[in-house]
Each structure stands twice: as C-alpha cells, then as structure tokens.
Write a protein that holds these residues in place. Structure first.
Motif, short mmCIF file in Angstrom:
data_model
loop_
_atom_site.label_atom_id
_atom_site.label_comp_id
_atom_site.label_asym_id
_atom_site.label_seq_id
_atom_site.Cartn_x
_atom_site.Cartn_y
_atom_site.Cartn_z
N THR A 1 -0.29 -5.41 7.07
CA THR A 1 1.05 -5.19 8.25
C THR A 1 2.04 -5.55 6.98
N SER A 2 3.30 -5.14 7.36
CA SER A 2 4.42 -5.65 6.74
C SER A 2 5.39 -6.16 7.59
N PHE B 1 1.21 2.90 7.94
CA PHE B 1 0.32 1.84 8.30
C PHE B 1 -0.96 1.48 8.97
#
Length: 74
Positions: free
Chosen positions: A55-56, A22
C-alpha cells in the motif's frame, strides 16, 4: 463525438490507472527485488509466509485529506 476532454475525464483516467497500479502492487512487489529500497511512506510492503500486502501511506493520507475537504464544503 466530441474531441475535447474535460478535466474530469482526464482525472478519471488518472484515477483508473492509479487504481490498477494499487491492485498490481502486491504482485509487482514479489517480482521486483528492489521494492524494499523505496521509502516506507511511498510504498509499504508487508510480507509474511507467502502473503504480500502493498500500500501507499502517502496516497492514503492525501485521500483522507481530500475527503475531509470535500465533506467540509471547501
């Protein structure tokens, strides 16, 4: 030294690797030209004037559900 690993140790290593991923996502989205073709719910990349944010949303949702289950005592 003990050679057998507990599931918590393995999960810790996985979470460390995901955290590093991330942190690296904005940098990877700059160098990998095909980042736009990944579905938005897997990875979302925001680009504007040299600013990159990646981002996820799927992992954020999974994290929120996990926190809710932990707080509810289940």
């Amino acid at each position: 030294m003990v050679d057998d690993y507990s599931p918590f140790t393995s999960m810790g290593w996985v979470l460390i690797l995901v955290g590093v991923l991330f942190v690296a996502l904005p940098y990877l989205s700059r160098v990998i030209p095909g980042a736009e073709r990944v579905p938005w719910f897997i990875i979302y990349v925001y680009r504007r004037d040299g600013f990159y944010f990646a981002t996820s949303p799927l992992l954020i949702l999974i994290s929120l559900i996990s926190i809710l289950f932990n707080r509810s005592g289940r």
